[in-house]
Design a protein around this motif. Sequence first.
Motif, mmCIF file in Angstrom:
data_model
loop_
_atom_site.group_PDB
_atom_site.id
_atom_site.type_symbol
_atom_site.label_atom_id
_atom_site.label_comp_id
_atom_site.label_asym_id
_atom_site.label_seq_id
_atom_site.Cartn_x
_atom_site.Cartn_y
_atom_site.Cartn_z
ATOM 1 N N GLY A 80 0.817 -1.209 0.000
ATOM 2 C CA GLY A 80 0.000 0.000 0.000
ATOM 3 C C GLY A 80 0.850 1.258 0.000
ATOM 4 O O GLY A 80 0.595 2.198 -0.756
ATOM 5 N N ALA A 81 1.870 1.274 0.853
ATOM 6 C CA ALA A 81 2.769 2.424 0.910
ATOM 7 C C ALA A 81 3.527 2.570 -0.409
ATOM 8 O O ALA A 81 3.694 3.685 -0.911
ATOM 9 C CB ALA A 81 3.738 2.271 2.077
ATOM 10 N N LEU A 82 3.972 1.467 -0.982
ATOM 11 C CA LEU A 82 4.682 1.524 -2.262
ATOM 12 C C LEU A 82 3.803 2.104 -3.365
ATOM 13 O O LEU A 82 4.232 2.983 -4.116
ATOM 14 C CB LEU A 82 5.167 0.131 -2.670
ATOM 15 C CG LEU A 82 6.477 -0.332 -2.056
ATOM 16 C CD1 LEU A 82 6.668 -1.834 -2.262
ATOM 17 C CD2 LEU A 82 7.648 0.448 -2.636
ATOM 18 N N ARG A 83 2.571 1.632 -3.459
ATOM 19 C CA ARG A 83 1.680 2.125 -4.518
ATOM 20 C C ARG A 83 1.356 3.608 -4.337
ATOM 21 O O ARG A 83 1.351 4.376 -5.303
ATOM 22 C CB ARG A 83 0.413 1.284 -4.579
ATOM 23 C CG ARG A 83 0.635 -0.078 -5.252
ATOM 24 C CD ARG A 83 -0.669 -0.801 -5.523
ATOM 25 N NE ARG A 83 -1.246 -1.346 -4.317
ATOM 26 C CZ ARG A 83 -0.953 -2.552 -3.817
ATOM 27 N NH1 ARG A 83 -0.089 -3.320 -4.439
ATOM 28 N NH2 ARG A 83 -1.526 -2.969 -2.717
ATOM 29 N N ASP A 133 3.675 2.367 5.931
ATOM 30 C CA ASP A 133 2.457 1.695 6.379
ATOM 31 C C ASP A 133 2.334 1.858 7.879
ATOM 32 O O ASP A 133 3.339 1.911 8.598
ATOM 33 C CB ASP A 133 2.510 0.198 6.058
ATOM 34 C CG ASP A 133 2.121 -0.111 4.623
ATOM 35 O OD1 ASP A 133 1.423 0.712 3.995
ATOM 36 O OD2 ASP A 133 2.510 -1.181 4.133
ATOM 37 N N ALA A 134 1.107 1.917 8.360
ATOM 38 C CA ALA A 134 0.863 1.919 9.805
ATOM 39 C C ALA A 134 1.309 0.575 10.362
ATOM 40 O O ALA A 134 1.346 -0.427 9.636
ATOM 41 C CB ALA A 134 -0.617 2.139 10.090
ATOM 42 N N PRO A 135 1.655 0.532 11.655
ATOM 43 C CA PRO A 135 2.044 -0.746 12.253
ATOM 44 C C PRO A 135 0.926 -1.770 12.099
ATOM 45 O O PRO A 135 -0.253 -1.429 12.139
ATOM 46 C CB PRO A 135 2.272 -0.408 13.722
ATOM 47 C CG PRO A 135 2.424 1.064 13.764
ATOM 48 C CD PRO A 135 1.675 1.623 12.601
ATOM 49 N N LEU A 176 3.333 10.540 5.351
ATOM 50 C CA LEU A 176 2.043 9.933 5.039
ATOM 51 C C LEU A 176 2.060 8.513 5.583
ATOM 52 O O LEU A 176 2.917 7.718 5.193
ATOM 53 C CB LEU A 176 1.799 9.920 3.529
ATOM 54 C CG LEU A 176 0.559 9.174 3.046
ATOM 55 C CD1 LEU A 176 -0.711 9.777 3.638
ATOM 56 C CD2 LEU A 176 0.497 9.191 1.531
ATOM 57 N N ILE A 177 1.131 8.235 6.485
ATOM 58 C CA ILE A 177 1.041 6.905 7.077
ATOM 59 C C ILE A 177 -0.202 6.223 6.514
ATOM 60 O O ILE A 177 -1.318 6.692 6.714
ATOM 61 C CB ILE A 177 0.966 6.985 8.613
ATOM 62 C CG1 ILE A 177 2.198 7.723 9.142
ATOM 63 C CG2 ILE A 177 0.849 5.586 9.216
ATOM 64 C CD1 ILE A 177 2.107 8.115 10.588
ATOM 65 N N MET A 178 0.023 5.134 5.810
ATOM 66 C CA MET A 178 -1.089 4.401 5.204
ATOM 67 C C MET A 178 -1.816 3.608 6.284
ATOM 68 O O MET A 178 -1.200 2.811 6.989
ATOM 69 C CB MET A 178 -0.569 3.450 4.130
ATOM 70 C CG MET A 178 0.109 4.152 2.966
ATOM 71 S SD MET A 178 -0.993 5.265 2.086
ATOM 72 C CE MET A 178 -2.148 4.079 1.418
ATOM 73 N N PRO A 179 -3.132 3.821 6.423
ATOM 74 C CA PRO A 179 -3.876 3.081 7.438
ATOM 75 C C PRO A 179 -3.954 1.588 7.092
ATOM 76 O O PRO A 179 -3.849 1.226 5.921
ATOM 77 C CB PRO A 179 -5.267 3.716 7.406
ATOM 78 C CG PRO A 179 -5.371 4.353 6.078
ATOM 79 C CD PRO A 179 -3.975 4.715 5.649
ATOM 80 N N PRO A 180 -4.127 0.746 8.111
ATOM 81 C CA PRO A 180 -4.179 -0.700 7.845
ATOM 82 C C PRO A 180 -5.217 -1.086 6.801
ATOM 83 O O PRO A 180 -4.973 -2.001 6.009
ATOM 84 C CB PRO A 180 -4.525 -1.295 9.220
ATOM 85 C CG PRO A 180 -3.993 -0.297 10.189
ATOM 86 C CD PRO A 180 -4.194 1.052 9.542
ATOM 87 N N SER A 181 -6.330 -0.367 6.724
ATOM 88 C CA SER A 181 -7.366 -0.707 5.748
ATOM 89 C C SER A 181 -6.885 -0.475 4.325
ATOM 90 O O SER A 181 -7.425 -1.049 3.375
ATOM 91 C CB SER A 181 -8.629 0.113 5.998
ATOM 92 O OG SER A 181 -8.351 1.503 5.817
#
Length: 144
Positions: free
Chosen positions: A16-19, A108-110, A134-139
């Motif tokens: 998710g973080a990569l995209r 990514d978020a933990p 920017l922290i990508m939420p787990p969802s």
Amino acid sequence: MTFIVVGVSASSGSPGALRMAAREAQLRGVPLIAVQAWSAPRAPSASAGRPPAVNVDSNQLFSNAERALREQVTETLSEQEVECRLVRGTPGKVLLNASKGADLLVVDAPRGSVAVSSPLLAHKLVYRASCPVLIMPPSQAQAG
């Protein structure tokens, strides 16, 4: 020169973080740098002061981890050019250093539950980074 840094987890690959970082890099027309922290595993200890039965070749392990990072990034972002960096150190220090001068740091978020007393990487990054984080939420971490 401006650029975007994305933190890549060795366990999840941080798709998710990569995209998200790749989309931002394309929109802004800047390079994308995928960064992963690495530390050498400890050699197994032997009892009674004997040397360990297994020697650990940290250079080979590092090379294997570099290859795995490139494969993770390529699997997620097959078409986009990304510079991959495996850096010795703790995730917090590695990402803070890598993001100096960056336009954005994406992580990514933990995953899973984290004990209240444990230091959170995302929290550390938000308060210490010299660029927006920017922290990508787990969802969204596995979302395509």
